[in-house]
Design an enzyme around this catalytic site. Structure first.
Site, mmCIF file in Angstrom:
data_model
loop_
_atom_site.group_PDB
_atom_site.id
_atom_site.type_symbol
_atom_site.label_atom_id
_atom_site.label_comp_id
_atom_site.label_asym_id
_atom_site.label_seq_id
_atom_site.Cartn_x
_atom_site.Cartn_y
_atom_site.Cartn_z
ATOM 1 N N ILE A 94 53.742 34.933 -17.222
ATOM 2 C CA ILE A 94 52.804 34.337 -16.285
ATOM 3 C C ILE A 94 51.828 35.437 -15.884
ATOM 4 O O ILE A 94 52.159 36.621 -15.922
ATOM 5 C CB ILE A 94 53.500 33.714 -15.043
ATOM 6 C CG1 ILE A 94 54.396 34.730 -14.327
ATOM 7 C CG2 ILE A 94 54.300 32.496 -15.430
ATOM 8 C CD1 ILE A 94 55.070 34.156 -13.081
ATOM 9 N N ASP A 95 50.618 35.042 -15.565
ATOM 10 C CA ASP A 95 49.559 36.020 -15.326
ATOM 11 C C ASP A 95 49.886 36.956 -14.162
ATOM 12 O O ASP A 95 50.650 36.605 -13.254
ATOM 13 C CB ASP A 95 48.240 35.309 -15.038
ATOM 14 C CG ASP A 95 47.763 34.466 -16.216
ATOM 15 O OD1 ASP A 95 48.113 34.810 -17.359
ATOM 16 O OD2 ASP A 95 47.060 33.469 -15.985
ATOM 17 N N LYS A 96 49.264 38.114 -14.178
ATOM 18 C CA LYS A 96 49.463 39.124 -13.133
ATOM 19 C C LYS A 96 49.304 38.526 -11.738
ATOM 20 O O LYS A 96 50.138 38.719 -10.865
ATOM 21 C CB LYS A 96 48.476 40.266 -13.334
ATOM 22 C CG LYS A 96 48.458 41.274 -12.196
ATOM 23 C CD LYS A 96 47.300 42.248 -12.333
ATOM 24 C CE LYS A 96 47.193 43.135 -11.106
ATOM 25 N NZ LYS A 96 45.994 44.026 -11.160
ATOM 26 N N THR A 155 49.361 35.426 -10.796
ATOM 27 C CA THR A 155 50.081 34.174 -10.567
ATOM 28 C C THR A 155 51.488 34.548 -10.123
ATOM 29 O O THR A 155 52.132 35.391 -10.745
ATOM 30 C CB THR A 155 50.148 33.321 -11.843
ATOM 31 O OG1 THR A 155 48.819 32.964 -12.245
ATOM 32 C CG2 THR A 155 50.958 32.060 -11.630
ATOM 33 N N ARG A 165 44.525 27.401 -15.669
ATOM 34 C CA ARG A 165 43.255 27.908 -15.154
ATOM 35 C C ARG A 165 42.078 27.392 -15.981
ATOM 36 O O ARG A 165 41.045 26.988 -15.434
ATOM 37 C CB ARG A 165 43.284 29.437 -15.147
ATOM 38 C CG ARG A 165 44.391 30.010 -14.275
ATOM 39 C CD ARG A 165 44.659 31.480 -14.555
ATOM 40 N NE ARG A 165 43.519 32.312 -14.204
ATOM 41 C CZ ARG A 165 43.446 33.605 -14.503
ATOM 42 N NH1 ARG A 165 44.430 34.197 -15.168
ATOM 43 N NH2 ARG A 165 42.378 34.302 -14.149
#
Length: 303
Positions: A133-135, A137, A234
């Site tokens: 998962i993104d930084k 998020t 996103r």
């Protein structure tokens, strides 16, 4: 950079042909294709692309960077752990694994301190990591503690048998209660750091969303992933013109006034079949304080 020209009259699969021509291992060729170090006619391609006469293949060998991964006590919020799998509630701002520019302070650094029995399938930089998962998020992420469990979890992700539900705050008021975004995602040709909805060199991507609450200018939604493409939620929310609040890549160009650093996106629910017991397990993580503060702020702007 090396350049190869395909001149045969019959087609050939890109990864097979380049392996024979370059002397590289097939696994390296396939990895470099995925990472876009190998281009066909200047464009990213897939490993099973059928070469045609006149195609020009360029190979830019990635620079080898030595990263020493150290164990760090990052006080991880461990939601569940056994001998096969560990589930962590990742804070916003934490990178999942070390990379140039982020050699420490990552989830992997914390996992190595917390436990030593992570799967080795992804090597020393990404031990145990089966998805990301993104930084910026926050929320639930699972890691495998042995190779058998790793293969099982990756297979479930590939076969769309996991449950991954996120909460997000988006700009604008979504008029319908539920919806599905079915739009392929690929690399943005104008910005290699971004993804976009496109038909070219793209992979199928499906996101289901449900409205949880509406405010005067914003909407609180739950988004469930059917596929797991890079930046999928996103990109999809931007595509339907309801970008996520605070998103630095895909959000509004206006100054972010919400009390959050990064996108208001949280991985709230994670479910999967346990690799050993066969039991379906589901975990939940409440939204963090900054996300809750954003809900309060959106509410203060009116309903």
């Amino acid at each position: 950079m090396n350049e190869y020209h395909y001149n045969a009259e019959t087609s050939a699969r890109l990864d097979k042909w380049l392996t024979q021509e370059s002397g590289l291992t097939r696994s390296s060729v396939q990895d470099w294709i995925k990472r876009e170090y190998i281009l066909v006619n200047g464009e990213p391609s897939k490993q099973n692309y059928k070469l045609a006469a006149g195609d020009v293949i360029t190979v830019e060998e990635p620079q080898k960077e030595e990263l020493e991964v150290t164990a760090e006590n990052l006080h991880l919020d461990v939601v569940y752990e056994d001998s096969d799998v560990i589930v962590v509630n990742k804070p916003r701002g934490m990178v999942v694994h070390p990379a140039p520019g982020h050699p420490n302070g990552t989830l992997v650094n914390g996992l190595l301190y917390h436990c030593t029995d992570l799967s080795g399938i992804n090597g020393v930089i990404r031990p145990g990591i089966v998805h990301r998962i993104d930084k910026d998020t926050s929320g639930l992420i699972m890691a495998a503690k042995n190779d058998t469990a790793h293969e099982s979890l990756v297979s479930q992700l590939k076969d769309k048998k996991t449950l991954r539900r996120y909460e997000a705050i988006v700009q604008g008021v979504i008029p319908h209660d539920k919806g599905t975004v079915d739009a392929p995602i690929g690399r943005d040709p104008d910005d290699r750091q971004k993804m976009t909805v496109t038909e070219k060199n793209a992979r199928d991507a499906v996101t289901h969303f449900t409205v949880l609450d509406r405010f005067e200018r914003h909407t609180h939604v739950a988004c469930e992933l059917e596929t797991g493409r890079t930046h999928q939620i996103r990109v999809h929310m931007r595509y339907i013109e309801f970008p996520i609040v605070g998103d630095p890549k895909y959000g509004s160009r206006k100054k972010n006034t919400f009390p959050i650093e990064g996108q208001a996106l949280h991985a709230a629910v994670l479910g999967f079949t346990h690799p050993s017991t066969g039991e379906f397990m589901e975990f939940q993580a409440p939204v963090p304080e900054d996300f809750q503060a954003c809900l309060s702020y959106a509410s203060s702007l009116g309903r």
